[in-house]
Every structure is written in C-alpha cells, then in structure tokens.
Design an enzyme around this catalytic site. Structure first.
Site, PDB file in Angstrom:
ATOM      1  N   SER A  90       0.799  -1.223   0.000  1.00 30.30           N
ATOM      2  CA  SER A  90       0.000   0.000   0.000  1.00 30.30           C
ATOM      3  C   SER A  90       0.830   1.270   0.000  1.00 30.30           C
ATOM      4  O   SER A  90       0.285   2.360  -0.110  1.00 30.30           O
ATOM      5  CB  SER A  90      -0.894   0.015   1.237  1.00 30.30           C
ATOM      6  OG  SER A  90      -0.088  -0.098   2.377  1.00 30.30           O
ATOM      7  N   THR A 192      -2.644   3.478   3.970  1.00 33.05           N
ATOM      8  CA  THR A 192      -1.784   4.658   3.983  1.00 33.05           C
ATOM      9  C   THR A 192      -1.055   4.776   5.319  1.00 33.05           C
ATOM     10  O   THR A 192      -1.662   4.579   6.373  1.00 33.05           O
ATOM     11  CB  THR A 192      -2.663   5.914   3.813  1.00 33.05           C
ATOM     12  OG1 THR A 192      -3.263   5.825   2.541  1.00 33.05           O
ATOM     13  CG2 THR A 192      -1.860   7.191   3.957  1.00 33.05           C
ATOM     14  N   THR A 210       1.413   6.978   0.485  1.00 39.01           N
ATOM     15  CA  THR A 210       0.476   5.942   0.051  1.00 39.01           C
ATOM     16  C   THR A 210       0.632   5.634  -1.430  1.00 39.01           C
ATOM     17  O   THR A 210       1.144   6.470  -2.192  1.00 39.01           O
ATOM     18  CB  THR A 210      -0.982   6.408   0.304  1.00 39.01           C
ATOM     19  OG1 THR A 210      -1.874   5.309   0.109  1.00 39.01           O
ATOM     20  CG2 THR A 210      -1.385   7.540  -0.624  1.00 39.01           C
ATOM     21  N   ARG A 220      -6.309   9.068 -10.768  1.00 40.48           N
ATOM     22  CA  ARG A 220      -6.985   9.376  -9.495  1.00 40.48           C
ATOM     23  C   ARG A 220      -5.953   9.752  -8.415  1.00 40.48           C
ATOM     24  O   ARG A 220      -4.918   9.116  -8.260  1.00 40.48           O
ATOM     25  CB  ARG A 220      -7.787   8.152  -9.059  1.00 40.48           C
ATOM     26  CG  ARG A 220      -8.564   8.339  -7.745  1.00 40.48           C
ATOM     27  CD  ARG A 220      -7.805   7.810  -6.547  1.00 40.48           C
ATOM     28  NE  ARG A 220      -8.600   7.832  -5.335  1.00 40.48           N
ATOM     29  CZ  ARG A 220      -8.115   7.643  -4.116  1.00 40.48           C
ATOM     30  NH1 ARG A 220      -6.818   7.435  -3.942  1.00 40.48           N
ATOM     31  NH2 ARG A 220      -8.895   7.681  -3.068  1.00 40.48           N
ATOM     32  N   THR A 243      -6.422   7.728   7.001  1.00 35.75           N
ATOM     33  CA  THR A 243      -6.321   6.598   6.081  1.00 35.75           C
ATOM     34  C   THR A 243      -7.736   6.194   5.707  1.00 35.75           C
ATOM     35  O   THR A 243      -8.693   6.531   6.392  1.00 35.75           O
ATOM     36  CB  THR A 243      -5.555   5.420   6.732  1.00 35.75           C
ATOM     37  OG1 THR A 243      -5.425   4.364   5.775  1.00 35.75           O
ATOM     38  CG2 THR A 243      -6.251   4.901   7.968  1.00 35.75           C
ATOM     39  N   GLY A 244      -7.862   5.478   4.611  1.00 38.75           N
ATOM     40  CA  GLY A 244      -9.185   5.044   4.196  1.00 38.75           C
ATOM     41  C   GLY A 244      -9.604   5.701   2.898  1.00 38.75           C
ATOM     42  O   GLY A 244      -8.767   6.176   2.130  1.00 38.75           O
TER      43      GLY A 244
HETATM   44  N1  ASP Z   1      -6.395   7.406   1.793  1.00 42.58           N
HETATM   45  C1  ASP Z   1      -5.784   6.721   0.682  1.00 42.58           C
HETATM   46  C2  ASP Z   1      -6.346   7.264  -0.593  1.00 42.58           C
HETATM   47  O1  ASP Z   1      -7.540   7.487  -0.667  1.00 42.58           O
HETATM   48  C3  ASP Z   1      -5.952   5.247   0.672  1.00 42.58           C
HETATM   49  C4  ASP Z   1      -5.828   4.482   1.928  1.00 42.58           C
HETATM   50  O2  ASP Z   1      -5.611   5.004   3.005  1.00 42.58           O
HETATM   51  O3  ASP Z   1      -5.953   3.279   1.855  1.00 42.58           O
HETATM   52  O4  ASP Z   1      -5.614   7.387  -1.536  1.00 42.58           O
END
Ligand code: ASP
Length: 332
Positions: A90, A192, A210, A220, A243-244
């Site tokens: 990741s 992330t 990330t 994106r 994160t997320g």
């Molecule tokens: N926040 C990150 C993103 O949207 C992804 C992640 O944390 O998994 O790129």
C-alpha cells in the site's frame, strides 16, 4: 529492531508482547477495540504515532527523536521504512497499482512552521515522502505532480526504479479477471501510513505516504497528499492524519477539521470521533467504506477513531512501542 519493546494492546487494555511487525502482519482483525482508546500523558515526549500496525516505522522515527532529531526528520525516516518494505502493498515499492498496472504514489510532509510539500501521481520513485520534503525545501511550490514530479526527483538524486513487485503484479492480474471482486474493508485496499511526531522541543510534524486505492482509475489522486485532508499540522494546536477512502476525507477536509476542533477545546479523541461522525452523517452507504483518523495535541494526548472495526494506531513513547486497536463507529 528492538522487538521485545513492541507491545500489542489486545483487549480491554491488557497487553501482550509480540514478536515484531512480521509476526503481526494481518493480525489486526484479531485485536479488540480498547474502549478508552484515547491515550493521554503530557510528559510522554517525544512521541510518534502512526496509522496501522507499523512498529518498524515508529521505531525508526522514535530513534531519530531520542537522539535529539527534529519531528520533521523523524516522520520522514519513519515513513521511509514502510515505503522501502516491498511486502507492504500500500506504500512505496510493492504498492498495488492502478487498473492500468501502474504504481502511482502520493505523499506529503508538513513541519512545525506550517510549511508543506507534496507529490501526487509520482511513478518510479521509491521514497515519495523524501521527494515531498524536497518540494517543500528546495522549490517555491508546495505540490508537484506526475512526470514533472518524477523529473524533479531525479534531478535531486532519487533513482528511478520499477515499483511493481511480482506479488503486486499477480494481485492486479487476479483483480482484472475477477469481475465481481469486492475489496474487504481494512484488509485490502487501505493502508496509507500517516505519521505524527512531537520532538523534545515540543514541535510537531507529520507525514503521509500511500499508493492510494488499489486498482484506482488512472489519474486518481486521494486525500493523502492534500494539505488539510490526509494531513494537517498546526504547531500551536496539534496534528492529524487519515487513512481510508480518500474521497470522503477530501470532502470533509478531515485532518484540518480535527485540528480546528482541537483548537476549540476538543481532545484528540473527541475531534477524531466528530470528524468520523461528519462523514457518516453525509453517507448512508458508510457501511461500504472505511476511514480512520489519528490525532495528537500539543500536550501529547493522542486519539484515533474509525468508521469500522479493524483500524489501529501504533504509538511509540516512553521507550515503548504499542499497537492500539481503534474504537469505531459502526457497532452493528
Ligand atoms: N487514503 C488513501 C487514498 O484514498 C488510501 C488508503 O488510506 O488506503 O488514496
């Protein structure tokens, strides 16, 4: 690494000593939420806190702080550990690619003076956090993107490398053929590394790195490199990182929101909970995605909260490296 120092908080505050990051890989779902997830100790400086279960990264950062280094150096060194970990899918090398098979990286860094640097959609460079720092320190700009960012990195001495490992290539190829593939919250597609540190002077810095959402559309960019969303630091107040699902963090400017809530008197824990609450309130489909926040204030209090079970934070202070299962909104 001093593995004996790494402790995982398992259930209701009981502690279990475990054998280090490899032993912990994939074990997040076995941790139980700590009902009092807010850690508080104003004398616990310096400290490092990071999203997820990343004891090697927090240890690297803490080592910098212990030797009198700055919070900025600490977060850079800590983030680099995960970027260099080819097994982590990741962040940095080994990051899962976009749907075209390209590994594209986003990162940002922010210091205690309020300076900020970021790279978005960076390819072929293993350490985007360090390129972000160069953007902050060596250019008049704050964000550089795509091939321009890559050229800049090379001009600063960063080597070009292939970041798509065999394991990540296989995972992508599998994704391509499995039309009904649906990611499992917290296990796939999220990871992330957001890191916050307070040094011995009490100054705060943060970093966030990330490969973004796995199999994202080409082009994106998520929240992680965007100031106020994936990361925000105000040295008078504190810092926060996320994160997320980046789209939801961006729409609520989550990290800035948390810092402003702390400025108004919320604890880091209360501020993280309120920021998650804003996302949930606006999204009837919140069951389909995860967001997790961590925050720290000037007193060294730490908070963390997520929409769903499975998120955790790693905190290194007072010589102890601990992983805490986060409390979460969706108890249904
Ligand atoms: N926040 C990150 C993103 O949207 C992804 C992640 O944390 O998994 O790129």
């Amino acid at each position: 690494m001093k593995r004996r120092n790494f402790i995982q908080r398992t259930a209701l505050g009981s502690l279990a000593v475990v054998g280090g990051s490899k032993a912990l890989a994939g074990s997040l779902s076995s941790t139980e939420p700590n009902p009092k997830s807010s850690m508080s100790n104003s004398e616990a400086m310096p400290l490092v806190v990071a999203t997820w279960n990343v004891p090697n990264a927090t240890e690297a950062a803490y080592t910098v702080l212990q030797s009198g280094g700055s919070a900025l150096d600490a977060v850079e060194q800590g983030c680099r550990v995960e970027e260099a970990n080819a097994e982590g899918q990741s962040v940095g090398i080994g990051g899962l690619p976009d749907r075209e098979g390209h590994v594209t990286l986003d990162a940002c860094i922010m210091n205690s003076k309020g300076d900020y640097g970021a790279v978005v959609y960076l390819q072929n460079i293993k350490h985007p956090i360090s390129v972000a720092r160069k953007v902050m320190e060596e250019t008049p700009h704050v964000i550089m993107a795509g091939s321009g960012a890559e050229q800049f990195a090379v001009s600063q001495g960063f080597p070009r490398e292939n970041l798509l490992t065999e394991a990540s290539k296989k995972a992508w190829q599998k994704w391509l053929v499995e039309a009904k593939y649906k990611p499992i919250i917290n296990i796939e597609n999220h990871d992330t590394i957001g890191m916050l540190a307070i040094d011995q002077n009490g100054d705060i810095a943060g970093g966030c790195t990330t490969s973004g959402l796995a199999y994202k559309m080409a082009g994106r960019v998520g929240d992680s490199p965007i100031i106020g969303s994936g990361l925000f630091i105000d040295n008078e107040v504190g810092g926060a990182t996320a994160t997320g699902l980046g789209e939801e963090v961006l729409k609520t400017v989550g990290s800035f929101l948390i810092v402003e809530l702390m400025r108004q008197g919320r604890s880091p824990q209360q501020a993280c909970e309120e920021a998650i609450g804003r996302i949930v309130k606006k999204n009837p489909n919140y069951k389909d995605f995860q967001v997790g926040y961590i925050a720290v204030n000037k007193k060294g209090e730490v908070g963390y909260y997520s929409i769903h079970q499975g998120f955790s934070a790693t905190c290194y202070r007072k010589g102890t490296n601990e992983n805490f299962a986060s409390d979460y909104f969706d108890k249904s």
